[in-house]
Scaffold this active site. Structure first.
Site, PDB file in Angstrom:
ATOM      1  N   TYR A   1      -4.851  10.648  15.732  1.00  0.00           N
ATOM      2  CA  TYR A   1      -3.411  10.685  16.040  1.00  0.00           C
ATOM      3  C   TYR A   1      -2.688   9.712  15.141  1.00  0.00           C
ATOM      4  O   TYR A   1      -3.120   8.569  14.982  1.00  0.00           O
ATOM      5  CB  TYR A   1      -3.154  10.316  17.505  1.00  0.00           C
ATOM      6  CG  TYR A   1      -2.555  11.473  18.258  1.00  0.00           C
ATOM      7  CD1 TYR A   1      -1.298  11.956  17.906  1.00  0.00           C
ATOM      8  CD2 TYR A   1      -3.240  12.109  19.291  1.00  0.00           C
ATOM      9  CE1 TYR A   1      -0.742  13.050  18.551  1.00  0.00           C
ATOM     10  CE2 TYR A   1      -2.691  13.192  19.952  1.00  0.00           C
ATOM     11  CZ  TYR A   1      -1.433  13.661  19.578  1.00  0.00           C
ATOM     12  OH  TYR A   1      -0.902  14.733  20.220  1.00  0.00           O
TER      13      TYR A   1
ATOM     14  N   GLU B   1       1.195   9.601  14.882  1.00  0.00           N
ATOM     15  CA  GLU B   1       2.651   9.807  14.970  1.00  0.00           C
ATOM     16  C   GLU B   1       3.375   8.676  14.250  1.00  0.00           C
ATOM     17  O   GLU B   1       2.987   7.512  14.342  1.00  0.00           O
ATOM     18  CB  GLU B   1       3.082   9.848  16.437  1.00  0.00           C
ATOM     19  CG  GLU B   1       2.753  11.175  17.098  1.00  0.00           C
ATOM     20  CD  GLU B   1       3.195  11.227  18.559  1.00  0.00           C
ATOM     21  OE1 GLU B   1       3.576  10.177  19.112  1.00  0.00           O
ATOM     22  OE2 GLU B   1       3.142  12.314  19.135  1.00  0.00           O
TER      23      GLU B   1
ATOM     24  N   ASP C   1      14.181  26.921  -0.781  1.00  0.00           N
ATOM     25  CA  ASP C   1      12.923  27.191  -0.073  1.00  0.00           C
ATOM     26  C   ASP C   1      12.015  27.937  -1.046  1.00  0.00           C
ATOM     27  O   ASP C   1      12.187  29.139  -1.274  1.00  0.00           O
ATOM     28  CB  ASP C   1      13.217  28.024   1.177  1.00  0.00           C
ATOM     29  CG  ASP C   1      11.945  28.454   1.903  1.00  0.00           C
ATOM     30  OD1 ASP C   1      10.833  28.209   1.388  1.00  0.00           O
ATOM     31  OD2 ASP C   1      12.075  29.061   2.987  1.00  0.00           O
TER      32      ASP C   1
ATOM     33  N   THR D   1       5.917  26.224   1.712  1.00  0.00           N
ATOM     34  CA  THR D   1       4.586  26.316   2.301  1.00  0.00           C
ATOM     35  C   THR D   1       3.618  25.768   1.263  1.00  0.00           C
ATOM     36  O   THR D   1       3.966  25.629   0.088  1.00  0.00           O
ATOM     37  CB  THR D   1       4.191  27.773   2.587  1.00  0.00           C
ATOM     38  OG1 THR D   1       4.244  28.487   1.346  1.00  0.00           O
ATOM     39  CG2 THR D   1       5.124  28.431   3.587  1.00  0.00           C
TER      40      THR D   1
ATOM     41  N   LYS E   1       0.552  29.396  -0.175  1.00  0.00           N
ATOM     42  CA  LYS E   1       0.807  30.621  -0.944  1.00  0.00           C
ATOM     43  C   LYS E   1       0.388  30.366  -2.395  1.00  0.00           C
ATOM     44  O   LYS E   1      -0.776  30.093  -2.642  1.00  0.00           O
ATOM     45  CB  LYS E   1       2.262  31.044  -0.757  1.00  0.00           C
ATOM     46  CG  LYS E   1       2.563  31.376   0.726  1.00  0.00           C
ATOM     47  CD  LYS E   1       3.970  31.847   0.987  1.00  0.00           C
ATOM     48  CE  LYS E   1       4.182  32.049   2.492  1.00  0.00           C
ATOM     49  NZ  LYS E   1       5.595  32.367   2.815  1.00  0.00           N
TER      50      LYS E   1
ATOM     51  N   ARG F   1      -3.121  25.937   4.983  1.00  0.00           N
ATOM     52  CA  ARG F   1      -1.980  26.577   5.652  1.00  0.00           C
ATOM     53  C   ARG F   1      -1.079  25.495   6.228  1.00  0.00           C
ATOM     54  O   ARG F   1      -1.403  24.866   7.220  1.00  0.00           O
ATOM     55  CB  ARG F   1      -2.497  27.494   6.768  1.00  0.00           C
ATOM     56  CG  ARG F   1      -1.428  28.262   7.528  1.00  0.00           C
ATOM     57  CD  ARG F   1      -2.044  29.450   8.240  1.00  0.00           C
ATOM     58  NE  ARG F   1      -2.671  30.323   7.263  1.00  0.00           N
ATOM     59  CZ  ARG F   1      -2.009  31.209   6.497  1.00  0.00           C
ATOM     60  NH1 ARG F   1      -0.706  31.371   6.635  1.00  0.00           N
ATOM     61  NH2 ARG F   1      -2.649  31.933   5.604  1.00  0.00           N
TER      62      ARG F   1
END
Ligand code: PLP
Length: 427
Positions: A62, A64, A208, A234, A237, A243
């Site tokens: 974790y 954060e 984008d 992303t 791609k 991913r």
């Protein structure tokens, strides 16, 4: 240790022994990828190194917050991981800052909306039915549900984005955010036009580049980084990473973006995926990747030319990127039948509306094809001509089982010449 605690031996057994069912499904999918031709332009094949980072113990942590400012202890190692990924990203794209935490492309875009807009504010994006993405204002997506959308389109005559329309819509509607980017637009975006439109009305310009990122990184497609306030993408791609998503931009916006991603939108970052992104950047910084990006575009151009020779039409007449929209009507099929027919011969693609499509989006007149995955396998322009011949023959014989069978054999033979993950197959 309590009797119910699994032993070290039990916890370290391989998937194959622990869960043969899931192992078997992964084997089946590995086979499908190995022995078919992947032509969905948003898909690619990552390296073993990227897979290894994704499958690492970093998934346990974790973290954060931002590197150096976390809400959990024990983050000194993952801090280094995230800083390494961000630094490589800025080096690759020439960005002033990068946020590595978005879980995927849509989350990256959502963070930008959260950072700069209030619900009800107006933004502009390319219409979905003319190449845009769901998160650029579709009524069934958060972007279309919570904000006022002004959609720009392409010209009917040449299927290119019309700079005059972009500028006049911006002047008329004064959006707070202008998005340039697409999921089914094969040509180059003129980023300067969007900068000008944003400047005229005081909007944020978001590029984008989910589809083009790898080409941009490799110098095979124009970079929006010098023009845009924010760039989202992303990473799975054309960039050929895990991913995931990410955000880059001008330093003045760093604080707002970081806050919007966490705590605004997400909880703990996926550190294993961020490590895999760091590996992806290292790969993308090599001369090999530059060659890959250029070959992907060369292959797309060769494929488009060969499909035109075979009687098909390409929207806008060709491509400047890794993808193309094929109008399949000249061979007497719909997009839906086209997709199904290609699937039957082992070519994976998706039906897609073409601009001004008379068919509903469940049928479509087009099929979207891309070359990133085949290029990763090592295929070149010669193979693209062969692939185009398979596609044309399949579409011409969509009802002929014997013909489709012989095309399938050709597809499999070609796939076997360009091994992918065969070392992962047990049988
Ligand atoms: C693919 C894509 C996205 C969304 O990415 P996900 O990772 O599927 O959330 C966003 N924008 C554009 C333009 C895309 O093509």
């Amino acid at each position: 240790m309590s009797a119910s605690t699994p032993s070290y031996e039990a916890r370290t057994r391989k998937l194959r022994d622990v869960d043969p069912e899931v192992f078997g499904l992964i084997q089946r999918e590995t086979e499908r990828q190995e022995y078919g031709l992947e032509m969905i332009p948003s898909e690619n094949f990552v390296s073993e190194a990227v897979l290894e980072a994704m499958g690492s113990v970093l998934t346990n942590k974790y973290a954060e917050g931002q590197p150096g400012k976390r809400y959990y202890g024990g983050c000194h190692v993952v801090d280094d991981v995230e800083n390494l990924a961000s630094a490589r990203c800025c080096e690759l794209f020439g960005a002033e800052f990068a946020n590595m935490q978005p879980h995927s492309g849509v989350q990256a875009n959502q963070a930008v909306f959260e950072a700069f807009l209030k619900p009800g504010d107006t933004f502009m994006g390319l219409r979905l039915d003319q190449g845009g993405h769901l998160s650029h204002g579709s009524p069934v997506n958060f972007s279309g549900m919570h904000y006022k959308v002004v959609g720009y389109g392409v010209r009917e005559a040449d299927c290119l984005i019309d700079p005059d329309e972009v500028l006049s819509l911006a002047r008329q509607h004064k959006p707070k955010l202008i998005i340039a980017g697409a999921s089914a637009y094969a040509r180059q975006f003129d980023w300067k036009v969007f900068r000008q439109a944003a400047d005229e009305v005081g909007a944020i310009f978001l590029a984008d580049i989910a589809h083009y990122a790898g080409l941009v990184a490799g110098g095979a497609y124009p970079s929006p980084v010098p023009y845009a306030d924010i760039v989202t993408t992303t990473t799975h791609k054309t960039l050929r990473g895990p991913r995931s998503g990410m955000i880059m931009g001008r330093a003045a916006h760093q604080k707002a973006i970081n806050k919007a991603v966490f705590p605004g939108l997400q909880g703990g970052p996926h550190m294993h995926t961020i490590a895999a992104k760091a590996v992806m950047f290292k790969e993308a910084l090599t001369p090999d990747f530059k060659r890959y990006a250029q070959q992907t575009v060369d292959n797309a151009r060769a494929l488009a030319a060969a499909l035109i020779k075979g009687g098909l039409k390409i929207v806008s007449g060709g491509t400047d990127s890794h993808l193309m929209l094929v109008d399949v009507r000249p061979l007497g099929v719909t997009g839906k039948v086209g997709e199904e027919t290609l699937d039957r011969v082992g070519i994976t693609a998706n039906k897609n509306s073409i601009p001004f499509d008379p068919q509903p989006f469940t049928i479509c007149s087009g099929v979207r094809l891309g070359t990133p995955a085949l290029t990763t396998r090592g295929m070149g322009t010669k193979e693209m001509e062969q692939v185009a011949a398979f596609i044309v023959e399949a579409l011409q014989n969509s009802g002929n089982d014997a013909k489709l069978k012989s095309v399938t054999a050709g597809v499999q033979e070609l796939s076997r010449k360009f091994p992918l993950y065969k070392h992962r197959l047990v049988s």
